[in-house]
Design a protein around this motif. Structure first.
Motif, PDB file in Angstrom:
ATOM      1  N   ASP A 152       0.859  -1.196   0.000  1.00 48.64           N
ATOM      2  CA  ASP A 152       0.000   0.000   0.000  1.00 48.64           C
ATOM      3  C   ASP A 152       0.890   1.240   0.000  1.00 48.64           C
ATOM      4  O   ASP A 152       1.880   1.312   0.739  1.00 48.64           O
ATOM      5  N   GLY A 153       0.536   2.210  -0.817  1.00 45.64           N
ATOM      6  CA  GLY A 153       1.322   3.435  -0.924  1.00 45.64           C
ATOM      7  C   GLY A 153       1.378   4.190   0.390  1.00 45.64           C
ATOM      8  O   GLY A 153       0.366   4.304   1.086  1.00 45.64           O
ATOM      9  N   ARG A 154       2.540   4.696   0.737  1.00 46.34           N
ATOM     10  CA  ARG A 154       2.700   5.458   1.985  1.00 46.34           C
ATOM     11  C   ARG A 154       2.335   6.911   1.741  1.00 46.34           C
ATOM     12  O   ARG A 154       2.929   7.579   0.891  1.00 46.34           O
ATOM     13  N   PHE A 193      -0.222   8.353   0.295  1.00 49.94           N
ATOM     14  CA  PHE A 193      -0.587   8.683  -1.082  1.00 49.94           C
ATOM     15  C   PHE A 193      -1.652   9.758  -1.181  1.00 49.94           C
ATOM     16  O   PHE A 193      -1.886  10.315  -2.261  1.00 49.94           O
ATOM     17  N   ASP A 224      -4.117   2.905  -4.172  1.00 43.20           N
ATOM     18  CA  ASP A 224      -2.659   2.779  -4.043  1.00 43.20           C
ATOM     19  C   ASP A 224      -2.258   1.432  -3.449  1.00 43.20           C
ATOM     20  O   ASP A 224      -1.211   1.310  -2.837  1.00 43.20           O
TER      21      ASP A 224
HETATM   22 MG    MG Z   1      -1.783   4.334   1.256  1.00 44.47          MG
END
Ligand code: MG
Ligand code: ATP
Ligand code: ATP
Ligand code: MG
Length: 269
Positions: free
Chosen positions: A29-31, A33, A76
């Motif tokens: 999972d995008g940090r 985002f 994300d």
């Molecule tokens: Mg995220």
């Protein structure tokens, strides 16, 4: 190599071996985002280029790691489902999650300009990074429920975001006012706002936004034998076929039975 007197520190290391004979799911999972997508001017509520970039990065992971039999992604995040018998890194959790997340992150960075265009170069202070976790699911039913949970989440978030951004971008409301307006509303209320105030029929929104993306490996004449029963050479040949296999991209419902009934090989490995 001879052991040094420092070798004893190895005894401090701990390893989590994921339960055998269970479905391993690794989710990246995008940090941050939410802010990242603002910083690089993602189109709201859905930037198709950014979704394509996520999908292409996931395909790089799938081509590299042939134990992945299905992947599901939206926004994300991406979930990678590994076959139940997977023995990659002896199922060591830290090896698995770090390899998946670094491969995914490397691909995302490498493919960035291909999909986001040359006018949006990444700057070192704001690099796209991802976190990752592994969870094991003991039964087919629970694995299906996991994927259904992610797809339902995609739908819920997308309906919210579509309505929120219609209020902001087309209704000229502030973000605060739009959030307040949507507080405690049900799905039917959001559908109604979209339709009566903005002439948007949510059902006609693109499937990729509503359903997310399913990636499947299209394998022809791959042996269905257990890897344990294959010789080293047979294994290498199978691995090669899997790496070359085409990856199919779908934006369809996976919550109902149809998806699984039409593709019994997914759960049967
Ligand atoms: Mg995220
Ligand atoms: P965390 O680090 O805890 O994951 P986050 O800011 O990444 O925090 P998420 O819940 O993962 O929070 O949400 C991701 C956010 O990224 C979305 O809410 C949305 O604002 C943004 N986003 C991701 N993909 C897109 C896209 N394709 N188009 C527009 N916005 C996107
Ligand atoms: P694993 O995936 O298990 O870590 P590996 O091939 O990465 O396998 P390592 O024990 O991490 O094995 O060893 C890294 C190897 O990379 C070294 O043995 C060396 O051959 C090579 N290597 C790493 N850094 C350099 C460098 N700066 N110059 C030359 N070779 C290097
Ligand atoms: Mg997310």
């Amino acid at each position: 190599m001879a052991n040094s007197r420092f070798e004893y520190v190895r005894s401090f290391e701990r390893e989590n071996y994921l339960l055998p004979d269970t479905w391993i799911v690794i989710r990246v999972d995008g940090r941050g985002f939410h802010r990242f997508s603002d910083r690089y001017n993602f189109e709201k509520p859905n930037d198709l280029r950014a979704l394509t970039l996520m999908n292409e990065s996931a395909k790089v992971v799938m081509r590299d790691i042939t134990d992945v039999i299905l992947a599901y992604g939206d926004s994300d995040e991406y979930s990678f489902v590994l076959r139940k018998q997977c023995q990659l890194f002896e199922r060591r959790e830290s090896k698995l999650i770090s390899t998946f997340v670094s491969t995914f992150t490397a691909a995302y960075n490498q493919l960035w300009s291909v999909h986001m265009g040359p006018d949006a170069p990444l700057d070192v202070g704001h690099m796209p990074t991802f976190d990752s976790r592994a969870v094991v699911y003991p039964s087919d039913k629970i694995l299906r429920d996991y994927l259904s949970w992610r797809q339902a989440d995609c739908h819920i978030n997308n309906l919210y975001n579509t309505t929120f951004w219609a209020l902001v971008l087309k209704g000229n409301q502030t973000r605060t006012a739009a959030a307040l307006r949507l507080k405690d509303t049900f799905s039917k209320d959001k559908n109604e706002i979209l339709f009566s105030e903005f002439g948007i029929n949510y059902n006609n929104e693109p499937e990729i936004f509503k359903k997310g993306t399913i990636l499947l490996r299209v394998t022809k004449d791959v042996t269905l034998k257990n890897p344990q029963d294959l010789s080293e050479r047979q294994l290498q040949r199978e691995e090669k076929k899997l790496k070359k296999a085409e990856i199919q991209e779908l934006h369809i419902d996976l919550i109902g039975d149809d998806f699984w009934n039409e593709r019994p090989w997914i759960l049967n490995n």
